[in-house]
Scaffold this motif. Structure first.
Motif, PDB file in Angstrom:
ATOM      1  N   ALA A 206      46.619  26.830  38.000  1.00  0.00           N
ATOM      2  CA  ALA A 206      45.902  27.470  39.102  1.00  0.00           C
ATOM      3  C   ALA A 206      46.741  28.555  39.756  1.00  0.00           C
ATOM      4  N   TYR A 207      48.057  28.451  39.636  1.00  0.00           N
ATOM      5  CA  TYR A 207      48.900  29.410  40.343  1.00  0.00           C
ATOM      6  C   TYR A 207      49.627  30.368  39.413  1.00  0.00           C
ATOM      7  N   SER A 208      49.348  30.231  38.117  1.00  0.00           N
ATOM      8  CA  SER A 208      50.122  31.009  37.166  1.00  0.00           C
ATOM      9  C   SER A 208      49.913  32.512  37.325  1.00  0.00           C
ATOM     10  N   ARG A 209      48.797  32.898  37.869  1.00  0.00           N
ATOM     11  CA  ARG A 209      48.537  34.341  38.000  1.00  0.00           C
ATOM     12  C   ARG A 209      49.001  34.902  39.345  1.00  0.00           C
ATOM     13  N   LEU A 210      49.574  34.028  40.163  1.00  0.00           N
ATOM     14  CA  LEU A 210      49.936  34.438  41.513  1.00  0.00           C
ATOM     15  C   LEU A 210      50.805  35.689  41.540  1.00  0.00           C
ATOM     16  N   HIS A 211      51.778  35.743  40.589  1.00  0.00           N
ATOM     17  CA  HIS A 211      52.699  36.875  40.605  1.00  0.00           C
ATOM     18  C   HIS A 211      52.036  38.173  40.173  1.00  0.00           C
ATOM     19  N   GLU A 217      47.188  40.776  49.176  1.00  0.00           N
ATOM     20  CA  GLU A 217      45.793  40.993  48.806  1.00  0.00           C
ATOM     21  C   GLU A 217      45.070  39.644  48.684  1.00  0.00           C
ATOM     22  N   ILE A 218      45.782  38.674  48.129  1.00  0.00           N
ATOM     23  CA  ILE A 218      45.191  37.334  48.001  1.00  0.00           C
ATOM     24  C   ILE A 218      44.926  36.758  49.391  1.00  0.00           C
ATOM     25  N   ILE A 219      45.943  36.881  50.249  1.00  0.00           N
ATOM     26  CA  ILE A 219      45.804  36.339  51.609  1.00  0.00           C
ATOM     27  C   ILE A 219      44.646  37.025  52.334  1.00  0.00           C
ATOM     28  N   SER A 220      44.558  38.337  52.105  1.00  0.00           N
ATOM     29  CA  SER A 220      43.486  39.096  52.744  1.00  0.00           C
ATOM     30  C   SER A 220      42.115  38.586  52.287  1.00  0.00           C
ATOM     31  N   LYS A 221      41.976  38.319  50.987  1.00  0.00           N
ATOM     32  CA  LYS A 221      40.704  37.789  50.469  1.00  0.00           C
ATOM     33  C   LYS A 221      40.425  36.409  51.068  1.00  0.00           C
ATOM     34  N   LEU A 222      41.475  35.558  51.087  1.00  0.00           N
ATOM     35  CA  LEU A 222      41.282  34.192  51.575  1.00  0.00           C
ATOM     36  C   LEU A 222      40.930  34.154  53.067  1.00  0.00           C
ATOM     37  N   ASP A 285      33.341  39.804  35.499  1.00  0.00           N
ATOM     38  CA  ASP A 285      34.594  40.505  35.822  1.00  0.00           C
ATOM     39  C   ASP A 285      35.288  39.935  37.068  1.00  0.00           C
ATOM     40  N   GLY A 286      34.588  39.065  37.771  1.00  0.00           N
ATOM     41  CA  GLY A 286      35.226  38.405  38.919  1.00  0.00           C
ATOM     42  C   GLY A 286      35.331  39.278  40.159  1.00  0.00           C
ATOM     43  N   ASN A 287      34.713  40.445  40.132  1.00  0.00           N
ATOM     44  CA  ASN A 287      34.704  41.274  41.344  1.00  0.00           C
ATOM     45  C   ASN A 287      34.013  40.512  42.472  1.00  0.00           C
ATOM     46  N   TYR A 288      34.484  40.716  43.654  1.00  0.00           N
ATOM     47  CA  TYR A 288      33.943  40.070  44.861  1.00  0.00           C
ATOM     48  C   TYR A 288      34.299  38.582  44.978  1.00  0.00           C
ATOM     49  N   MET A 289      35.147  38.088  44.083  1.00  0.00           N
ATOM     50  CA  MET A 289      35.601  36.699  44.258  1.00  0.00           C
ATOM     51  C   MET A 289      36.523  36.617  45.471  1.00  0.00           C
ATOM     52  N   ILE A 290      36.605  35.428  46.071  1.00  0.00           N
ATOM     53  CA  ILE A 290      37.571  35.213  47.161  1.00  0.00           C
ATOM     54  C   ILE A 290      38.914  34.783  46.555  1.00  0.00           C
ATOM     55  N   ASN A 291      38.841  33.787  45.661  1.00  0.00           N
ATOM     56  CA  ASN A 291      40.069  33.302  45.014  1.00  0.00           C
ATOM     57  C   ASN A 291      40.388  34.199  43.816  1.00  0.00           C
ATOM     58  N   ASP A 293      42.945  35.299  42.406  1.00  0.00           N
ATOM     59  CA  ASP A 293      44.038  34.957  41.490  1.00  0.00           C
ATOM     60  C   ASP A 293      43.737  33.695  40.673  1.00  0.00           C
ATOM     61  N   LEU A 294      42.623  33.030  40.949  1.00  0.00           N
ATOM     62  CA  LEU A 294      42.312  31.779  40.242  1.00  0.00           C
ATOM     63  C   LEU A 294      41.141  31.926  39.272  1.00  0.00           C
ATOM     64  N   LYS A 295      40.928  33.150  38.792  1.00  0.00           N
ATOM     65  CA  LYS A 295      39.752  33.415  37.960  1.00  0.00           C
ATOM     66  C   LYS A 295      39.687  32.476  36.740  1.00  0.00           C
ATOM     67  N   GLU A 296      40.806  32.393  36.009  1.00  0.00           N
ATOM     68  CA  GLU A 296      40.791  31.560  34.793  1.00  0.00           C
ATOM     69  C   GLU A 296      40.533  30.093  35.120  1.00  0.00           C
ATOM     70  N   TYR A 297      41.200  29.632  36.146  1.00  0.00           N
ATOM     71  CA  TYR A 297      41.064  28.237  36.566  1.00  0.00           C
ATOM     72  C   TYR A 297      39.607  27.923  36.917  1.00  0.00           C
ATOM     73  N   ILE A 298      38.996  28.821  37.665  1.00  0.00           N
ATOM     74  CA  ILE A 298      37.619  28.592  38.106  1.00  0.00           C
ATOM     75  C   ILE A 298      36.640  28.692  36.931  1.00  0.00           C
ATOM     76  N   GLU A 299      36.961  29.580  36.014  1.00  0.00           N
ATOM     77  CA  GLU A 299      36.123  29.697  34.815  1.00  0.00           C
ATOM     78  C   GLU A 299      36.091  28.379  34.044  1.00  0.00           C
TER      79      GLU A 299
END
Ligand SMILES: [Zn+2]
Length: 350
Positions: A206-211, A217-222, A285-291, A293-299
């Motif tokens: 879940a966090y592998s894409r964090l870097h 930007e992530i915090i801003s989305k969250l 494409d995951g545009n407009y997602m909140i999370n 950085d967790l696209k793969e995990y959520i998929e």
């Protein structure tokens, strides 16, 4: 900081600047809108602008009606030590009649240093009944050169009699870009990315894409348009807490919530996750997602679910969240939610 430094809220800021320009300041304002979007910040800078004594202002039209942020008056209001300024912050507690008396006293005195005596009441909806009654009298007979600014994220809880006597200014959540700007400006240094990475997580994937994605930007989305929320809570850590509990729940472990507030917040984050799952089914494409950085995990999480099923679960969880106010039993709610999610979500392969 000054009114010109408030990010977003252009309409509200223009109204306030025009009011200063005209010199017709109402005796009471109600700043309403969701929490964490800049209402109190705007109120504070409006107070500074009204009482600013800088001579610079007379030579600079852009500054003419705004705060200089440097003069003794601006500095004292910023620090909360100006003799003609009072900030009441209740933070979850009731605002009691004693505090209303302190407001009355402050406003009844002649302005000591400033042109206006100004009181800001944050979380004004926390006034208890007797405080509200006493406060109404102050609103009905406002002392000269006084201004009260009520700040509230639940202004519908204020009595009509109070609301109708205030000049209302509405604040909306910020756009994604505005939110990111505030987060970069105000809390850019608060988040120590090393600390976040060094924490071992049970959900490594879940966090592998964090870097790969900018942490701010992530915090801003969250923060979802409410950057103030990111000031008080580490949203990355909070989300980690949410996912760890989700996995515990899916593995039928014992309930992990420690309070009703935690339950409510957990369900809020679950709804955001479900929203992202639904979104990914529609827009790959995951545009407009909140999370983001967790696209793969959520998929992976939603691999076995159709859009229809995700929406059904979303509706069920949303209803359940509404019932939390009736003091639902913690472990029953945990087990019920877990059994419902287990039949649909594929968490072990996520
Ligand atoms: Zn000033």
């Amino acid at each position: 900081m000054a009114l010109k430094d408030v990010i977003g809220h252009d309409k509200a800021i223009n109204i306030l600047l025009r009011t200063i320009e005209k010199g017709k300041i109402p005796s009471a304002y109600l700043f309403s809108g969701e929490s964490g979007i800049g209402k109190k910040f705007t109120a504070l800078n409006f107070a500074k602008a009204l009482n600013c004594i800088s001579e610079k202002r007379t030579n600079n039209y852009n500054l003419f009606y705004d705060a200089c942020d440097e003069c003794p008056s601006c500095q004292k209001i910023e620090k909360g030590v100006h003799p003609d300024f009072l900030m009441i912050e209740s933070e979850g507690n009731q605002i009691k009649i004693e505090e209303i008396r302190a407001i009355e006293e402050k406003l009844s005195l002649k302005a000591y240093e400033g042109q206006y005596k100004i009181v800001i009441i944050d979380n004004a909806e926390n006034m208890n009944q007797s405080a509200a009654n006493a406060f109404l009298k102050t609103l009905e007979e406002p002392p000269e050169n006084s201004l009260i600014i009520l700040v509230s994220s639940m202004s519908e809880l204020l009595p009509d009699t109070i609301r109708s006597r205030c000049c209302k200014v509405n604040f909306a959540p910020l756009s994604s870009d505005e939110c990111l700007k505030v987060i970069k400006n105000v809390i850019g240094n608060k988040y120590n990315s090393k600390k976040i990475f060094s924490k071992t997580s049970r959900t490594k994937n879940a966090y592998s894409r964090l870097h790969e994605i900018d942490i701010l930007e992530i915090i801003s989305k969250l923060s979802m348009g409410k950057p103030g929320y990111a000031v008080t809570v580490n949203l990355i850590e909070e989300r980690k807490w949410f996912i760890d509990l989700l996995e515990d729940m899916m593995n039928a472990e014992k309930d992990g919530w420690s309070s009703r507030e935690e339950m409510e917040r957990w369900f809020e984050l679950l709804l955001v996750l479900l929203r992202d799952m639904a979104l990914l089914k529609v827009k790959e494409d995951g545009n407009y997602m909140i999370n983001i950085d967790l696209k793969e995990y959520i998929e992976k999480l939603s691999r076995t679910m159709s859009l229809k099923v995700i929406i059904e679960i979303y509706e069920q969880m949303s209803r359940l969240k509404g019932y939390l106010r009736y003091n639902l039993n913690k472990s029953l709610t945990w087990n019920f939610t877990g059994s419902l999610l287990r039949t649909r979500m594929d968490i072990n392969n996520a």
